[in-house]
Structures are given as structure tokens and as C-alpha cells.
Design a protein around this motif. Structure first.
Motif, short mmCIF file in Angstrom:
data_model
loop_
_atom_site.label_atom_id
_atom_site.label_comp_id
_atom_site.label_asym_id
_atom_site.label_seq_id
_atom_site.Cartn_x
_atom_site.Cartn_y
_atom_site.Cartn_z
N VAL A 75 0.86 -1.18 0.00
CA VAL A 75 0.00 0.00 0.00
C VAL A 75 0.90 1.23 0.00
CG1 VAL A 75 -1.84 1.22 1.21
CG2 VAL A 75 -1.70 -1.29 1.37
N PHE A 76 0.78 2.03 -1.05
CA PHE A 76 1.61 3.22 -1.18
C PHE A 76 0.81 4.46 -0.78
CE2 PHE A 76 3.06 -0.04 -4.11
CZ PHE A 76 4.36 -0.20 -3.66
N ALA A 77 1.50 5.46 -0.26
CA ALA A 77 0.84 6.66 0.27
C ALA A 77 0.07 7.41 -0.81
CB ALA A 77 1.88 7.59 0.91
N GLU A 78 0.53 7.33 -2.04
CA GLU A 78 -0.16 7.99 -3.15
C GLU A 78 0.08 7.20 -4.42
OE1 GLU A 78 3.18 11.31 -4.27
OE2 GLU A 78 1.88 11.70 -2.55
N SER A 79 -0.70 7.49 -5.42
CA SER A 79 -0.55 6.83 -6.72
C SER A 79 0.81 7.23 -7.29
CB SER A 79 -1.69 7.26 -7.64
OG SER A 79 -1.71 6.47 -8.78
N GLN A 80 1.58 6.24 -7.75
CA GLN A 80 2.94 6.49 -8.20
C GLN A 80 3.42 5.37 -9.11
OE1 GLN A 80 4.58 6.54 -4.22
NE2 GLN A 80 5.33 4.45 -4.43
N PRO A 81 4.54 5.58 -9.83
CA PRO A 81 5.12 4.47 -10.59
C PRO A 81 5.60 3.40 -9.60
CG PRO A 81 6.08 6.58 -11.25
CD PRO A 81 5.28 6.83 -10.02
N VAL A 82 5.30 2.14 -9.86
CA VAL A 82 5.70 1.05 -8.97
C VAL A 82 6.31 -0.08 -9.81
CG1 VAL A 82 4.89 -0.75 -7.39
CG2 VAL A 82 3.97 1.57 -7.22
N CYS A 83 7.47 -0.54 -9.37
CA CYS A 83 8.13 -1.69 -9.99
C CYS A 83 8.53 -2.67 -8.89
CB CYS A 83 9.37 -1.25 -10.76
SG CYS A 83 8.99 -0.22 -12.20
N MET A 84 8.51 -3.96 -9.23
CA MET A 84 8.86 -5.01 -8.28
C MET A 84 9.97 -5.86 -8.88
SD MET A 84 6.42 -4.27 -6.11
CE MET A 84 5.95 -5.57 -4.98
N LYS A 87 14.66 -10.21 -5.97
CA LYS A 87 15.93 -10.44 -5.28
C LYS A 87 15.65 -11.05 -3.90
CE LYS A 87 20.19 -8.24 -3.88
NZ LYS A 87 20.95 -7.00 -3.81
N ASN A 88 16.35 -12.12 -3.57
CA ASN A 88 16.21 -12.83 -2.29
C ASN A 88 14.80 -13.37 -2.04
OD1 ASN A 88 18.93 -12.34 -1.64
ND2 ASN A 88 18.40 -10.34 -0.83
N THR A 89 14.03 -13.56 -3.09
CA THR A 89 12.69 -14.12 -2.97
C THR A 89 12.72 -15.51 -3.59
OG1 THR A 89 11.76 -11.91 -3.14
CG2 THR A 89 10.24 -13.75 -3.45
N PHE A 90 12.35 -16.52 -2.79
CA PHE A 90 12.48 -17.92 -3.19
C PHE A 90 11.20 -18.51 -3.76
CE2 PHE A 90 15.53 -17.12 0.25
CZ PHE A 90 16.71 -17.37 -0.44
N ILE A 91 10.12 -17.75 -3.74
CA ILE A 91 8.81 -18.24 -4.20
C ILE A 91 8.48 -17.57 -5.52
CG2 ILE A 91 6.38 -18.47 -3.58
CD1 ILE A 91 7.25 -17.53 -0.71
N ALA A 92 8.05 -18.33 -6.52
CA ALA A 92 7.57 -17.74 -7.77
C ALA A 92 6.25 -17.03 -7.48
CB ALA A 92 7.38 -18.82 -8.83
N LEU A 93 6.11 -15.82 -7.97
CA LEU A 93 4.95 -14.99 -7.65
C LEU A 93 4.34 -14.36 -8.90
CD1 LEU A 93 6.51 -13.00 -4.66
CD2 LEU A 93 4.91 -14.92 -4.49
N SER A 94 3.07 -14.00 -8.78
CA SER A 94 2.42 -13.11 -9.74
C SER A 94 2.11 -11.82 -8.98
CB SER A 94 1.12 -13.72 -10.27
OG SER A 94 1.40 -14.84 -11.07
N VAL A 95 2.17 -10.71 -9.68
CA VAL A 95 1.87 -9.43 -9.06
C VAL A 95 0.86 -8.68 -9.92
CG1 VAL A 95 3.87 -8.29 -10.13
CG2 VAL A 95 2.81 -7.27 -8.09
N ALA A 96 -0.15 -8.12 -9.25
CA ALA A 96 -1.14 -7.26 -9.92
C ALA A 96 -0.87 -5.83 -9.47
CB ALA A 96 -2.55 -7.69 -9.54
N PHE A 97 -0.84 -4.94 -10.42
CA PHE A 97 -0.68 -3.52 -10.14
C PHE A 97 -2.07 -2.90 -10.17
CE2 PHE A 97 3.31 -5.04 -11.86
CZ PHE A 97 4.22 -4.54 -10.93
#
Length: 154
Positions: A75-84, A87-97
């Protein structure tokens, strides 16, 4: 001999059932982060809330598993450009923006321990990470609305 094979099969079935029950009952990681129940296209997902820069920097790093129908919402304080990245994450993930009004802009699949950058196609207020392909498995696509998103801290 027939009776012996029967007993062996029952014992094997019991061991398999016990081990799968024990696996399913593995305790979840207690991070102390607040939890929120999200509704997306009729599906429920429980997500940890990462709302501070420190929580967001750590995200799901160093975890070895993520239970089904669980995730993390950034949760970001305001609408902004976000990238993920992963690094150091061992689980395959999906991300929704996700925009301020709860609309999914785009979804990206991310592989463990990579530094590939995955970004929202527009400014967003939220990023929701789930187990890999969770959105696709539930028929959730860009344009879907996410209900129950927490308000940003100010």
C-alpha cells in the motif's frame, strides 16, 4: 500373502494421508503484519499488508512458501510508478498492479531470485503479490476490481 499386501497398502495409505495432513497443517509464518481479506471477481484472498517502506523493502523475501489463497498487498501513500523485483525471494509470484479505485492495470509473473523489473503500466496505489499464476487460475485479468483494499497510512 494376499492379506499381507492388503495390510501393507492400508499402512501405506495411512502414512501418505498422515504426511499430507502434516504438510497441510504446517504453521504459517507469523510476520506480525496486519491481514486483510480481499475479494476479486468472486474469489477471496487473504493478504498481509506492507504499508511502510521497511515492510515493502522486505516484502516476501527469504520465505520458502506461501499458503494457497494468501498474498501480500503493498500500500503506497499515493498513486505512483511502482516496480517489483525478486531479489532474495524464493517463491515464484504473480503481481497485480492496482489503481487507487481498485482496478487491476496489469499482472506480471515473476521468477524467484531474479532481478528482472516488473512495473505497473501506469501509476498505481497498490501492488498485490500472490503465488505464481493465482490470478490466471481464478480467471482474473486486468480491469477486474479488488474489493477490501486498505487505506494508505499518512
Amino acid at each position: 500373502m494376499h492379506k499381507s499386501r492388503f495390510i501393507h497398502r492400508i499402512a501405506l495409505a495411512f502414512v501418505l494421508a498422515s504426511s499430507s495432513a502434516a504438510w497441510a497443517a504446517q504453521p504459517e509464518v507469523n510476520t506480525g503484519l496486519p491481514l486483510v481479506r480481499l475479494q476479486i471477481s468472486g474469489h477471496t484472498l487473504t493478504a498481509e499488508v506492507a504499508s511502510t517502506p521497511e515492510q515493502q523493502q522486505t516484502g516476501l523475501m527469504n520465505r520458502r512458501s506461501l499458503p494457497a489463497n494468501r498474498g501480500m498487498v503493498f500500500v503506497f501513500a499515493e498513486s505512483q510508478p511502482v516496480c517489483m523485483w525478486m531479489k532474495n525471494t524464493f517463491i515464484a509470484l504473480s503481481v497485480a498492479f492496482i489503481t487507487t479505485d481498485g482496478r487491476i492495470v496489469n499482472i506480471a509473473d515473476m521468477q524467484p531470485q531474479t532481478e528482472d523489473v516488473h512495473c505497473g503500466q501506469t501509476d498505481v496505489r497498490y501492488a498485490l503479490e500472490t503465488p505464481l499464476h493465482w490470478f490466471a487460475q481464478h480467471g482474473i485479468r486486468p480491469g477486474a476490481r479488488v474489493l477490501g483494499l486498505p487505506a494508505a497510512r499518512r
